[in-house]
Design a protein around this motif. Structure first.
Motif, PDB file in Angstrom:
ATOM      1  N   SER A   9     -10.121  -4.598  -3.380  1.00 36.49           N
ATOM      2  CA  SER A   9     -10.332  -4.902  -1.965  1.00 36.49           C
ATOM      3  C   SER A   9      -8.959  -4.928  -1.298  1.00 36.49           C
ATOM      4  N   LEU A  10      -8.927  -5.167  -0.010  1.00 32.83           N
ATOM      5  CA  LEU A  10      -7.685  -5.174   0.761  1.00 32.83           C
ATOM      6  C   LEU A  10      -7.341  -6.613   1.107  1.00 32.83           C
ATOM      7  N   ARG A  17      -1.214  -3.525   3.830  1.00 34.53           N
ATOM      8  CA  ARG A  17      -1.147  -2.410   2.885  1.00 34.53           C
ATOM      9  C   ARG A  17      -1.305  -2.883   1.452  1.00 34.53           C
ATOM     10  N   ASN A  18      -1.522  -4.179   1.271  1.00 31.80           N
ATOM     11  CA  ASN A  18      -1.610  -4.725  -0.080  1.00 31.80           C
ATOM     12  C   ASN A  18      -3.046  -4.810  -0.556  1.00 31.80           C
ATOM     13  N   LEU A  19      -3.270  -4.310  -1.751  1.00 27.82           N
ATOM     14  CA  LEU A  19      -4.589  -4.450  -2.349  1.00 27.82           C
ATOM     15  C   LEU A  19      -4.735  -5.820  -2.975  1.00 27.82           C
ATOM     16  N   GLY A  31      -1.496  -7.063  -4.459  1.00 32.16           N
ATOM     17  CA  GLY A  31      -0.544  -5.981  -4.655  1.00 32.16           C
ATOM     18  C   GLY A  31      -0.507  -5.458  -6.069  1.00 32.16           C
ATOM     19  N   THR A  32      -0.642  -6.330  -7.052  1.00 33.28           N
ATOM     20  CA  THR A  32      -0.592  -5.864  -8.426  1.00 33.28           C
ATOM     21  C   THR A  32      -1.180  -6.906  -9.374  1.00 33.28           C
ATOM     22  N   THR A 114      -2.032   3.758  -1.141  1.00 35.16           N
ATOM     23  CA  THR A 114      -1.953   3.672  -2.593  1.00 35.16           C
ATOM     24  C   THR A 114      -1.320   2.355  -3.019  1.00 35.16           C
ATOM     25  N   ASP A 115      -1.599   1.921  -4.242  1.00 31.14           N
ATOM     26  CA  ASP A 115      -0.991   0.728  -4.819  1.00 31.14           C
ATOM     27  C   ASP A 115      -0.762   0.987  -6.305  1.00 31.14           C
TER      28      ASP A 115
END
Length: 123
Positions: A9-10, A17-19, A31-32, A114-115
């Motif tokens: 998700s976002l 822009r971070n997942l 983000g990660t 992208t991430d």
């Protein structure tokens, strides 16, 4: 069914822009994340049907690919077709080995981004 599922998700709303990622083991992060896998596991990346508080939905996960030009990036995953799943290599390339990869996704406004999370071999 996948041995490991990574829900995507976002984080936040608007132009974030971070997942927000969480896996079927309960690991999560913005983000990660690092998802731990075993030889032969199947990993699948899916749109999170219930994004956590503070996160919003995305439209789709369009592809997941090995991140190129990363020093010491192991070859842990063989990406399948469709490009949103993969199989962890067997036999193991060694406990603690990691591979960085990229998740390409489409936002609800149809823009793409992208991430770059990481997979780690357990055994």
């Amino acid at each position: 069914m996948a041995d490991k599922t990574i829900f995507v998700s976002l984080q936040g709303v608007g132009n974030s822009r971070n997942l927000r990622l969480r896996d079927s083991d309960g690991d999560n992060g913005v983000g990660t994340i690092t998802t731990s896998v075993n030889p032969g596991n199947t990993v699948q990346w899916v749109v999170d049907p219930t994004p956590p508080q503070g996160a919003s939905s995305i439209l789709s996960v369009t592809s997941v690919v090995k991140k190129a030009n990363v020093p010491n990036n192991s070859d842990l995953i063989i990406f399948n077709t469709p490009p949103t799943s993969g199989t962890i290599v067997s036999p193991s390339v060694g406990p603690g080995s990691t591979e960085q990869y990229s998740i390409n996704y489409t936002r609800l406004d149809y823009s793409t981004d992208t991430d770059d999370p990481t997979i780690r071999m357990n055994s």
